[in-house]
Write an enzyme that holds these catalytic residues in place. Structure first.
Site, short mmCIF file in Angstrom:
data_model
loop_
_atom_site.label_atom_id
_atom_site.label_comp_id
_atom_site.label_asym_id
_atom_site.label_seq_id
_atom_site.Cartn_x
_atom_site.Cartn_y
_atom_site.Cartn_z
N TRP A 18 0.83 -1.20 0.00
CA TRP A 18 0.00 0.00 0.00
C TRP A 18 0.87 1.26 0.00
CZ3 TRP A 18 -4.82 1.09 -1.12
CH2 TRP A 18 -5.36 2.32 -0.71
N HIS A 49 -2.26 -7.36 6.02
CA HIS A 49 -2.90 -6.83 4.81
C HIS A 49 -1.95 -6.86 3.61
CE1 HIS A 49 -6.50 -5.34 6.96
NE2 HIS A 49 -5.66 -5.20 7.95
N HIS A 53 -5.26 -10.96 0.57
CA HIS A 53 -5.70 -11.10 1.96
C HIS A 53 -7.20 -10.91 2.09
CE1 HIS A 53 -5.07 -6.75 1.47
NE2 HIS A 53 -6.00 -6.59 2.41
N ASP A 55 -10.13 -9.28 4.51
CA ASP A 55 -10.40 -8.32 5.58
C ASP A 55 -11.47 -8.85 6.52
OD1 ASP A 55 -8.62 -6.40 4.70
OD2 ASP A 55 -10.14 -5.09 3.82
N HIS A 59 -11.27 -4.35 10.82
CA HIS A 59 -10.35 -3.47 10.09
C HIS A 59 -10.90 -2.05 9.96
CE1 HIS A 59 -7.39 -2.08 7.31
NE2 HIS A 59 -8.14 -2.19 6.23
N HIS A 159 -15.87 0.06 2.34
CA HIS A 159 -15.57 -1.00 3.31
C HIS A 159 -16.73 -1.18 4.28
CE1 HIS A 159 -11.20 -0.79 2.28
NE2 HIS A 159 -11.14 -1.98 2.81
N GLU A 171 -8.78 -8.59 -1.05
CA GLU A 171 -7.97 -7.63 -1.79
C GLU A 171 -6.66 -8.27 -2.23
OE1 GLU A 171 -9.52 -3.62 0.59
OE2 GLU A 171 -7.89 -4.83 1.45
#
Length: 207
Positions: A18, A49, A53, A55, A59, A159, A171
């Site tokens: 990220w 993450h 992965h 979630d 989160h 989300h 993701e």
């Protein structure tokens, strides 16, 4: 069994993370080896993450459910890959309506994120109205090839809308080599507990 198509990211130190933050990159360290007369062993330091992965609601939702509440029954089964590689900025309700998505479907987004192994800050994301549309339908899973399902949306409505409606977010998929269509999804997150996500191995079984 049909052909097995791996749709997981490879975990390695130089992989995309990220915003390319150095502190989010995995670290793999040799802790003992054959030169020392010992079996070869490595230590992996990994943000949960990282790469492909799953979630958990925790989160993005204070007091939300943790990763062990996501069941294998929800994660695994029939899935459909949607080709959205033509979209440049976001995925809206209008973009999704033509696919006639049905209740309970596991939906995987193939976007331009699959076409590169570099992190792109302008990756196509699921806009809030798209998330609301999928929540109203009642899909089971929304998976994306980006490292995030959304960006640049205050309060993380994508989300939170999905999570509050029991929809699992996946993701970091790799779908460049996957054609749009129907598959069987096999998704196996690490068996962790009490936390906000888990890295996963993911693959599709085709005809």
């Amino acid at each position: 069994m049909g052909r097995i198509i791996d749709i997981s990211m490879t975990i390695e130190e130089g992989m995309q993370v990220w915003k390319n933050y150095a502190h989010k990159k995995p670290s793999i360290t040799n802790v003992q080896n054959h030169d020392e007369g010992k079996p070869h062993e490595s230590l992996l330091s990994l943000n949960v993450h990282t790469g492909t992965h799953v979630d958990a609601p925790l989160h993005m939702i204070a007091g939300g459910d943790t990763i062990e509440t996501v069941t294998l029954e929800q994660l695994n089964g029939a899935a459909r890959v949607l080709d959205l590689t033509h979209l440049k900025d976001h995925i809206s309700k209008e973009d999704l309506v033509p696919f006639a998505i049905q209740r309970g479907e596991r939906i995987l987004f193939k976007t331009s994120s699959s076409l590169t192994e570099e992190f792109d800050l302008e990756f196509p994301y699921l806009r809030a109205d798209g998330a609301e549309y999928l929540a109203d339908i009642g899909v089971s899973i929304v998976g994306t090839d980006a490292l995030g399902i959304e960006r640049a949306q205050p309060e993380y409505p994508t989300h939170r809308t999905l999570m509050r409606n029991g929809i699992v977010i996946v993701e970091g998929l790799r779908l460049k080599h996957v054609e749009a269509g129907n598959y069987t999804l096999i998704l196996a997150p690490l068996k962790l507990t009490g936390i906000d996500a888990a890295p996963a191995r993911a693959f599709l079984i085709g005809d």
